[in-house]
Enzyme design. Structure first.
Site, PDB file in Angstrom:
ATOM      1  N   HIS A  34       0.839  -1.202   0.000  1.00  0.00           N
ATOM      2  CA  HIS A  34       0.000   0.000   0.000  1.00  0.00           C
ATOM      3  C   HIS A  34       0.881   1.262   0.000  1.00  0.00           C
ATOM      4  CE1 HIS A  34      -3.712   2.263   1.233  1.00  0.00           C
ATOM      5  NE2 HIS A  34      -2.783   3.077   1.735  1.00  0.00           N
ATOM      6  N   GLU A  35       1.789   1.327   0.948  1.00  0.00           N
ATOM      7  CA  GLU A  35       2.649   2.510   1.043  1.00  0.00           C
ATOM      8  C   GLU A  35       3.555   2.615  -0.185  1.00  0.00           C
ATOM      9  OE1 GLU A  35       1.791   4.607   3.177  1.00  0.00           O
ATOM     10  OE2 GLU A  35       0.588   3.267   4.436  1.00  0.00           O
ATOM     11  N   HIS A  88       1.742   4.455  -2.830  1.00  0.00           N
ATOM     12  CA  HIS A  88       1.834   5.903  -2.603  1.00  0.00           C
ATOM     13  C   HIS A  88       3.212   6.414  -3.030  1.00  0.00           C
ATOM     14  CE1 HIS A  88      -1.914   6.751  -0.528  1.00  0.00           C
ATOM     15  NE2 HIS A  88      -1.690   5.861   0.430  1.00  0.00           N
ATOM     16  N   GLU A  94      -4.688   7.655  -3.040  1.00  0.00           N
ATOM     17  CA  GLU A  94      -5.210   6.392  -2.524  1.00  0.00           C
ATOM     18  C   GLU A  94      -5.462   5.401  -3.667  1.00  0.00           C
ATOM     19  OE1 GLU A  94      -5.058   6.127   0.624  1.00  0.00           O
ATOM     20  OE2 GLU A  94      -6.193   4.302   1.101  1.00  0.00           O
TER      21      GLU A  94
END
Lengths: 491, 491
Positions: free
Chosen positions: A265-266, A269, A295
């Site tokens: 997830h990170e 980003h 997101e």
């Protein structure tokens, strides 16, 4: 790149604002990772002083005049227009919301954070109630000062997602709510796994860390511009986008999905910030354009790529190499472990299918709060009823209900919908590209990343979110794709 | 604590300068420890912008006027006087040295650093020569602008050590030079160890790191205010003195004295910053007063405590626990390994006895450079002759001679004498206290640290160095103590 002399002057003035923001980023990162505990005594003062300084330089009369002058210039390039647009957005807040309100907001939210933490520990909403009441009152003032066309909530949405309106959100949920509910019903009747034994397996932190780092190497990161650290709450920070972007992960010791997928997830980003065109560095358009678009990148990497059957198969040798307890599980087991679907109480632990119903609940309550249609004291009851209605589960107390999220204590009202927006856009990218799963199966992540770079990343904040999507994909937030994606995946 | 309304206003204005300095410290620490390589592209810009901003706030007309007004006030407390004194020192540089000179100095030294690195690699002084010539010219301009009473070099000394003059340094060396030379002669005739087999033993980095951390725990550090990291060059930084102070160490893989004693050295610096009175935090007097006094604290911990027979005996179980290869060595072996004395070419590798002769050489050359009594092109020859005369060794090339130190490339001329000052003061503390070795033998470091806190640390920069020493010890820089200390230790 910059042709307008006025914009050139604007960027000259902006450089010190950028530098102060850079310092804030480093200090923020350090506070969460390496700062000794008592360092906060100095850090809090330094950050507050520098925040004030940034505001002062933003509101500098000459600077504001330059921005106004540039706005009237014809023949600005897209980048120049983007610079003026983003600066005007920042200025709008500073100019319209009175400093007293900003100050009180800062004071109330910092007290509210402490109150919320205690209230959550004791599962007593009444301890948080007066703070939330004041926060909502102040938020209403902010919305009025900022202005809106149809609904005060729109002014708040726009703070987090430029140009987003209640109308957009309603449209999204009008598709999502029935779509997800009918999928949930199907999954239940067909017996899709609601639990997996791996959820309860404790792990050796160092071994999972080694596995996660190897998975990150597989998805590919630029070693000279990126790093991974450990912090209590995972986050991504573009310290000096795109030259220095960092993520953090945490290891709790049980259920290794959590660090694995929060790292992906990170990383999603981070990839956004790392791929922004270098020529935009240190300008107002040199970072991701909005929370929703950001997101979408993290959800794309975490869910669309990371939770696919193909990805599970691709990384399973790496996982098995580091984690002995996986010996008895097949690749398909991993896929089901990664994709358990279970209506539950806590948003941050929710699966891909039910997640957006958690957001829908918050969106509905926030709108009622902002208009005053609901008394804050009624929130817990409303929350619990709505959970029941949407997900068929009911919190036993406020800690696992209305008190679970930090956002309201922070004063972030209007923020939640960007999470769903991210999921919607991630599914759009999946279909617009068309061959993501094939490329993942080939291990050809470079090609996927290049697509994202071209469509989204490289532009930074040059175009507002809706324009960026229209240019790249021919439409904006179309939730049909998300419903279709979920239906196909969980078929 | 602050009674004067003017000083209170000064501190209010100063807070943002402090905050910007805090940000610079965090960024500096991060650059040396965790920043990804390419992060420098953003970091360099951010630090330059913020340095300019600090200068701008320092020279703010209202601020300068407040300082001038406070100066005329009677009945200022010692702390208030210290605040005005240190601010006036900072202002003096900004006000007297023209910005063009500062700018050119920054430009030349940043080019010179690159040239010096290449010149050192190739052992070719001629590649560095034109840069050093320009640096010395500019330094002479700075000295003239700052002003002095007896010698231009005094203006430079004062930049690093408030109030220090050539006269002070001459007095120190007039005692040290003969004292050290006669001790060296004695050691040679009596056969004091010039080498030790442990110097060549390779080590496991993780094991030495564990041993070093345990030694640091033995000397005692406040866990919530301190941390240790790894960096290419060990350093100490007070990020937010005294709440957050950090040191770094490096591990080269052979000769474990280096990380052990550099950790103790940096710990000595850190202790100073950690023990400054909390009420001075975020004010201009809230950190160590000078390089010399700072160095006295690091040398005291490294040499007077760390290289004592008592300390070697105290930490030998810890070292043996982690380092298998120590099994065959007795405590006394460790002591001799820690205290090998050998005239050698490289200052940073010099022992406690010969170290100050390296400084004497640099001091003499610097004075000749500043007045123009020597041509820069003659420096290598002069250097080599002086090494021969002082230490009886002669560099084979300029890399191990005149090019070895980074200081001149940085433009730091007048800095070296503070190292010797530190050694002198460390020995003074040893005798003024009187029972250091007994306390080390008892493992009672807390009492030693309390003494340092009371005499030196807590005062921050409230008193100028000479006054601080006079108040604490009844005299200033008396080199007799250092000669006596060395004579007794190496007896």
């Amino acid at each position: 790149m910059i042709k307008s002399e006025t914009v050139r002057q604007i960027l000259d003035h902006y450089r010190v604002i950028w530098a102060l923001g850079h310092a804030q980023s480093v200090m923020g990162w350090d506070s969460e990772t390496y700062m000794p505990e008592e360092g906060i005594k100095g850090r809090a003062v330094a950050r507050a002083e520098i925040a004030q300084l940034i505001q002062r330089f933003m509101l500098d009369e000459k600077f504001v005049k330059l921005i106004e002058r540039a706005e009237e210039e014809k023949d600005l390039t897209d980048i120049e227009r983007g610079i003026i647009r983003t600066l005007k957005r920042d200025l709008k807040f500073y100019q319209r919301v009175p400093p007293e309100v900003v100050k009180e907001f800062a004071k109330v939210t910092s007290e509210a954070f402490v109150a919320w933490r205690g209230a959550k520990e004791k599962a007593r909403f009444d301890l948080f109630l007066p703070y939330l009441e004041r926060i909502v009152e102040l938020t209403r003032v902010v919305a009025e000062k900022l202005g809106y066309e149809e609904h005060p909530y729109d002014a708040l949405l726009d703070l987090y997602e430029e140009g987003l309106t209640s109308r957009d959100v309603e449209t999204v949920f009008s598709v999502l709510e029935p779509g997800i509910k009918s999928l949930l019903y199907k999954l239940e009747s067909r017996g899709w796994p609601r639990r997996h034994p791996l959820e309860d397996v404790p792990y050796d932190k160092a071994k999972v860390e080694a596995a996660v780092m190897e998975v990150l190497e597989f998805v590919g990161y630029p070693k000279a511009r990126f790093r991974v650290d450990v912090s209590p709450h995972p986050f991504t920070v573009g310290i000096a986008t795109p030259f220095d972007v960092r993520i953090t992960v945490r290891y709790r010791g049980v259920d290794f999905r959590e660090p694995l997928f929060s790292a992906l997830h990170e990383y999603g980003h981070a990839l956004y910030e790392l791929n922004i065109d270098e020529s935009l560095a240190m300008t107002p358009v040199g970072s991701g354009v909005s929370l929703g678009i950001h997101e979408s990148q993290s959800r794309f990497m975490e869910n669309v790529v990371g939770r696919s059957r193909e990805f599970a198969a691709k990384i399973s040798p790496t996982l098995r190499k580091h984690l002995d307890f996986l010996a008895k599980y097949a690749d398909d087991d991993l896929f089901y472990y990664f994709n358990v679907v279970r209506p539950s109480l806590i948003r941050t632990e929710a699966d891909e299918v039910t997640y957006n119903l958690h957001i829908l609940l918050r969106y509905r309550l926030e709108r009622l709060m902002v208009t005053g249609e609901v008394k804050i004291s009624q929130l817990p009851e409303l929350w619990n009823n709505e959970m029941d209605r949407l997900l068929g589960v009911r919190p036993r107390n406020d800690a696992e209900g209305v008190l679970q999220d930090i956002h309201w204590a922070h004063g972030s009202i209007g923020y939640f919908p960007t999470y769903t927006l991210g999921n919607v856009v991630a599914a759009m990218i999946y279909y617009k590209h068309g061959k993501i799963r094939e490329l993942v199966a080939e291990g050809n992540l470079a090609s996927v990343k290049e697509y994202l770079r071209e469509k989204i990343h490289r532009w930074g904040s040059v175009y507002p979110p809706k324009e960026l999507l229209s240019r790249g994909f021919g439409e904006t937030y179309n939730a049909e794709y998300l419903v279709k994606y979920l239906d196909e995946k969980y078929d």
